[in-house]
Design an enzyme around this catalytic site. Structure first.
Site, PDB file in Angstrom:
ATOM      1  N   THR A  35     130.674  58.061  47.514  1.00 28.57           N
ATOM      2  CA  THR A  35     131.138  58.471  46.048  1.00 28.57           C
ATOM      3  C   THR A  35     131.545  56.930  45.523  1.00 28.57           C
ATOM      4  O   THR A  35     131.930  56.881  44.223  1.00 28.57           O
ATOM      5  CB  THR A  35     132.547  59.250  46.130  1.00 28.57           C
ATOM      6  OG1 THR A  35     133.166  58.711  47.483  1.00 28.57           O
ATOM      7  CG2 THR A  35     132.111  60.501  46.471  1.00 28.57           C
ATOM      8  N   GLU A  56     113.205  86.573  50.863  1.00 27.73           N
ATOM      9  CA  GLU A  56     113.675  85.716  49.984  1.00 27.73           C
ATOM     10  C   GLU A  56     114.042  86.425  48.726  1.00 27.73           C
ATOM     11  O   GLU A  56     114.936  85.882  47.637  1.00 27.73           O
ATOM     12  CB  GLU A  56     112.743  84.358  49.763  1.00 27.73           C
ATOM     13  CG  GLU A  56     112.775  83.475  50.986  1.00 27.73           C
ATOM     14  CD  GLU A  56     114.445  82.983  51.205  1.00 27.73           C
ATOM     15  OE1 GLU A  56     115.096  82.871  50.312  1.00 27.73           O
ATOM     16  OE2 GLU A  56     114.366  82.599  52.497  1.00 27.73           O
TER      17      GLU A  56
END
Ligand code: ADP
Ligand code: ZN
Length: 624
Positions: A229, A448
């Protein structure tokens, strides 16, 4: 946490040997020459005794020319009264000698002693010796070689030992000093953090001003936040803004196998920082040395404590305004030793969070500065599609995209490459060489498609982005959802829907193919983790109500977890399992019902998937 190589940090450049090395080499050469001469001189000396044949020697005796003989074993050395000159057949010049040597025949010569006696030659005798210089050379050379190797290795080992001893002292490897400027312009977002450190920068720029007013600046700042970050970046920027040297070290660099090394490294680091004051010392991964003492398990533990103690005493040892500011970064403030957080140490805490959409846009802009982008690339849209990405992830994204564009020999980066790069980062690299049977592909497609239909139809589920049956990374297929905005709280409805989506894969298999496969392992694990958390931490079950029976946080690090007993009883644990199971079963049933409702869309999606392998979220929504 990145460690950019920085000019100014010392590398492994070959340097000319220092004086003492050259002197030592000279000494070695002298010693070797000495040894050589010592071995060869006697051999040279021997030349003085001219070798003659036995007959010649006997003639000399008979002529009465021999003054003295030395009998040593079979060898005879004779000294004549005067120099003789003999013509030798093979040589042009006559040989002149006064001292000669020859050998007694192997069977001995009975006459010799009598003859010598007769001529009154002085006889010296010496016991026979094998003492031949040749033999010495023969035996000594290999021995010498071995000796040299031995010495060489010993010296190398010593050198290594010295290196081990000097890791604590060596300044080059353990930390890196940077004077090159990073500024706040290089750091996007993090406004709060930037504001927090303004005062610090002002102080570093002109410590004297604060001193005059008797003000004391806190010496320790703790940057807390997930990896990537920009904590390191921020610390660098502080140094850059204040124009002071920046010392960067990673906590794990202190962890050496030798006890005491870490501590001495800390000492050296601070010494140098002080001599360069005002300056910033940045300690990355503070948690790796700064864990609660006595909580760890296994080795390296003493070493860590010593290092930590040294660090604490360095922090305490600053005179006020000594000009060294310590900035540390961690993503696990909870495991830090409380001693580190006491006033006067790392008492200022600055949170560095994952970037918001606008910060992500800015970060992308910063990293796109050097990259040619197609005019149609909208970084804001990219930022919206990358929730949860850290600054480092975003940089990586653009870098990947640039590489992809280069591979395609394009002049600039287009949206396609950015999309592909994101898929690669989110879902892993496409796996090649996997051959599925038609049956397996069908199973996979239904699995899926099950996830996808649920993601597209359930009200509170994150919007479907893409579904694919291309094997990537560890997964055989992927259903990708992207939240519309960053989320910090999750409602019960969202969690229920998310669980249903997770269970949707297996539900579709069972519904359509009437069998289930092993392909749902990850789904099941994910579902049980989530359900468990719902019960244990979020008070989201009927039978437990609002009570969170769990003790402690998740992810406690190893030592503590073992030391910490869960504070609920066995019967509670059983109840917990039943509850988790109920939640998952419910989600599964919901998934099945929902899929039955959208059976047509499911079948249609499977056909498209089998053909095209990858289908967009929008297309799935159209189907429905
Ligand atoms: P951390 O120390 O928090 O793990 P780093 O500072 O090492 O993260 O970040 C790694 C890289 O990610 C940085 O060098 C920078 O290129 C990029 N980055 C991270 N956060 C930002 C940000 N806020 N602005 C610009 N770049 C960033
Ligand atoms: Zn699945």
């Amino acid at each position: 946490m990145s460690t950019d190589p920085t000019p100014g940090s010392s590398g492994d450049r070959p340097t000319p040997p220092p004086d003492f090395v050259r002197r030592r080499r000279l000494i070695w050469v002298l010693i070797l020459t000495g040894l050589f001469l010592w071995i060869w001189m006697p051999l040279l000396e021997r030349e003085e005794w001219t070798p003659v044949d036995y007959t010649t020697f006997l003639e000399h005796v008979e002529e009465g020319r021999v003054e003295r003989v030395l009998l040593e074993g079979d060898e005879i050395r004779a000294t004549l009264a005067d120099t003789v000159e003999t013509a030798v057949p093979d040589l042009d010049e006559p040989v002149r000698y006064r001292r000669l040597s020859t050998w007694v025949p192997a069977m001995g010569d009975d006459r010799l002693l009598g003859m010598l006696d007769e001529q009154a030659v002085e006889i010296q005798t010496e016991p026979e010796s094998d003492f031949s210089w040749w033999w010495i050379a023969l035996y000594a050379l290999p021995a010498l070689f071995i000796l040299f190797f031995f010495l060489y290795f010993i010296r190398r080992m010593q050198a290594q030992g010295q290196q081990m001893m000097s890791v604590g002292k060596s300044t080059a490897k353990s930390y890196e000093r940077t004077d090159e400027a990073t500024t706040f312009d290089d750091v996007a977002g993090q406004e709060a953090a930037k504001r927090e450190v303004q005062e610090l920068i002002a102080f570093l720029r002109d410590p004297g001003r604060f001193e005059k007013l008797g003000g004391e600046i806190p010496t320790g700042f703790l940057l807390v936040g997930p990896p990537g970050t920009g904590k390191t970046l921020l610390a660098r920027a502080i140094a850059g803004e204040a124009d002071v040297p920046f010392f960067h070290v990673s906590g794990s660099d202190f962890m050496e196998m030798l006890v005491g090394v870490g501590a001495s490294r800390v000492r050296n680091l601070f010494e140098e920082a002080k001599s360069a004051a005002p300056s910033i010392v940045f300690i990355d991964e503070l948690d790796s040395i700064g864990r609660k003492r006595g909580a760890g398990l296994g080795g390296g533990h003493d070493e860590r404590e010593q290092t930590l103690n040294q660090l604490l005493s360095e922090l305490d040892g600053f005179e006020p305004n000594s000009g060294v500011v310590v900035v540390a970064a961690t993503n696990r403030p909870d495991v830090l030793d409380p001693a580190l957080l006491r006033p006067g140490r790392f008492d200022r805490r600055i949170t560095v969070d994952l970037p918001s959409v606008s910060a992500r846009t800015e970060i992308l802009e910063i990293h796109a500065r050097q990259k040619p982008l197609d005019p149609d690339v909208e970084l804001e849209q990219v930022a919206r599609g990358t929730p949860g990405f850290s600054g480092a992830d975003l940089r990586n994204l653009l870098n990947e995209a640039a590489l992809l564009a280069a591979r395609k020999e394009r002049e600039s980066i287009s949206m396609t490459e950015i999309e592909d790069a994101r898929d690669k980062i989110l879902m892993g690299l496409e796996r090649e060489g996997i051959v599925l049977t038609d049956d397996e592909r069908r199973h996979l497609a239904y699995h899926e498609a099950g996830h996808a239909i649920l993601a597209a139809t359930l009200e509170h589920a994150d919007p479907l982005h893409k579904v694919s049956i291309v094997p990537r990374g560890r997964a055989m297929g992927v259903t990708q959802q992207l939240p519309e905005k960053d989320r910090y709280l999750h409602s019960r409805e969202e969690l229920d829907d998310r669980l249903a989506v997770i269970m949707g894969g297996r539900a579709a298999e069972e519904l359509v193919l009437e069998t289930i496969t092993s392909g749902a392992e990850d789904d099941l694990r994910q579902a049980s983790n989530m359900a468990r958390r719902m019960v244990l931490h979020w008070g989201m079950s009927e039978s437990f109500g609002q009570v969170a029976p769990a003790g402690g946080r998740e992810q406690v690090f190893l030592g503590e977890e073992i030391a910490q007993r869960r504070d609920y009883s066995d019967s509670t644990a059983r109840e917990l399992d039943t509850e988790v199971r109920r939640i998952i079963d419910e989600a599964y049933e919901r998934a099945k019902t929902q899929l039955e409702k959208h059976r047509d869309a499911l079948d249609a999606l499977v056909e498209i998937l089998l053909e095209e392998e990858e289908v967009d979220g929008d297309r799935v929504r159209e189907l429905i």
